[in-house]
Design an enzyme around this catalytic site. Structure first.
Site, PDB file in Angstrom:
ATOM      1  CG  HIS A  20     -45.709  -5.839 -65.813  1.00  0.00           C
ATOM      2  ND1 HIS A  20     -46.406  -6.204 -64.679  1.00  0.00           N
ATOM      3  CD2 HIS A  20     -46.438  -4.856 -66.404  1.00  0.00           C
ATOM      4  CE1 HIS A  20     -47.503  -5.481 -64.596  1.00  0.00           C
ATOM      5  NE2 HIS A  20     -47.554  -4.666 -65.631  1.00  0.00           N
TER       6      HIS A  20
ATOM      7  CB  CYS B  13     -46.606  -2.156 -63.748  1.00  0.00           C
ATOM      8  SG  CYS B  13     -48.409  -2.058 -63.578  1.00  0.00           S
TER       9      CYS B  13
ATOM     10  CG  ASN C 174     -51.067  -5.612 -64.477  1.00  0.00           C
ATOM     11  OD1 ASN C 174     -50.159  -5.747 -63.659  1.00  0.00           O
ATOM     12  ND2 ASN C 174     -51.139  -4.551 -65.281  1.00  0.00           N
TER      13      ASN C 174
END
Length: 323
Positions: free
Chosen positions: A250, A114, A280
């Site tokens: 993020h 990520c 996500n």
């Protein structure tokens, strides 16, 4: 001659297929209320059969090229941040280069889960300010749905697919003015691998594997490490955190984002959040959120934007840019 890496354009792409929380409640023991309360996610986009990470990446890249008023042959560096490459090799960046017809510049992937897009931004900046390359296409792209265990409600509800792209250009500092990358901060603690990982791989099991996560422990690490990265990158640039115009995080979990905002005394209206409709998307989440902020008119040329992320590794980092 002093050079800066300046953002020329951005692009986003999401697969057409949408998977809602209600859809998921028919597959696993969960509910819309349970997911929204814990994550802030309402729905996510899922790549169709045959739709590859490189397809998503190339589509986002085309939008970014149009936004920057550039042609593929104007790009001499392509970096793709992804955890879900098309193939073991070659790199997804090489495949994207061919799909775009970008010519024989440098192309490679970065794998920091990520945090991958922040790593990729920082890497691209170093190539550009060295004078080695002129324009970099930096992409975060994921088909994370391909590595999910759809019977594990702790993970399958969190992730979605998508791609976002930035085009950075090396410009003389005098021409760029205040615009450009100002600082970046990258970290990893490999002792925490077991908090978030995939239980398969080429060398270990010769399988793709599935995402495994100790969610509570990841959550506890996230706010502290993300906040520290944001403070550190702002200190390097000699800019107080509270002076930023926009916080583009993020998109991991709405509660993590809110925790960081509270810890650093930011305003909720400074946050660009897309987690409700996208989930996500790992390395794609930052450029997707940034593009959303540009598209709706919130983020404007000259604004000071702070990016951050944390992912498996554990990796974490932040980047500060005057756009």
């Amino acid at each position: 001659m002093s050079l800066k890496a300046v953002l020329r354009g951005c692009g986003a792409f999401l697969p057409e297929k949408v998977l809602t929380n209600e859809d998921l409640s028919k597959k696993v023991d969960t509910s819309d209320e349970w997911i929204r309360e814990r994550t802030g996610i309402r729905e996510r986009h899922i790549a169709s059969d045959g739709e590859l990470t490189s397809d998503l990446a190339a589509n986002a890249a085309r939008v970014a090229l149009k936004d920057a008023d550039l042609a593929p042959e104007d790009i001499d560096l392509i970096i793709v941040a992804t955890t879900t490459p098309d193939l073991t090799f070659p790199s997804t960046a090489a495949i994207v280069q061919a799909k775009l017809g970008a010519g024989a510049g440098a192309a490679f992937d970065i794998q920091a889960v990520c945090t991958g897009f922040v790593y990729a931004l920082s890497t691209a900046e170093k190539f550009l300010i060295s004078g080695q390359h002129k324009r970099a296409l930096v992409i975060g792209a994921e088909t994370f749905s391909r590595i999910l265990d759809w019977e594990d409600r702790a993970t399958c509800v969190l992730f979605g697919d998508g791609a976002g792209a930035f085009i950075l250009e090396a410009q003389e500092a005098t021409d760029a003015g205040e615009r450009g990358m100002m600082a970046s901060y990258l970290r990893c603690d490999g002792n925490l691998v077991d908090l978030l990982y995939v239980d398969g791989g080429v060398s270990s099991s010769q399988t793709v594997g599935h995402v495994r996560m100790q969610g509570n422990k990841v959550f506890r690490e996230a706010v502290t490490r993300i906040s520290q990265a944001m403070v550190s990158v702002c200190e390097e640039a000699n800019v107080p955190v509270t002076d930023i115009d926009w916080f583009v995080p993020h998109q991991a979990n709405e509660r993590i984002i809110q925790g960081v905002v509270k810890k650093l005394d930011l305003r909720p209206d400074q946050v660009v959040s897309t987690i409700s409709g996208q989930g996500n998307t790992s390395a794609a989440s930052i450029p997707l959120a940034y593009c959303a902020g540009v598209a709706d008119g919130r983020i404007k040329t000259g604004d000071l934007v702070l990016f951050e992320a944390m992912g498996g590794g554990l990796t974490w980092g932040a980047a500060l840019m005057r756009v």
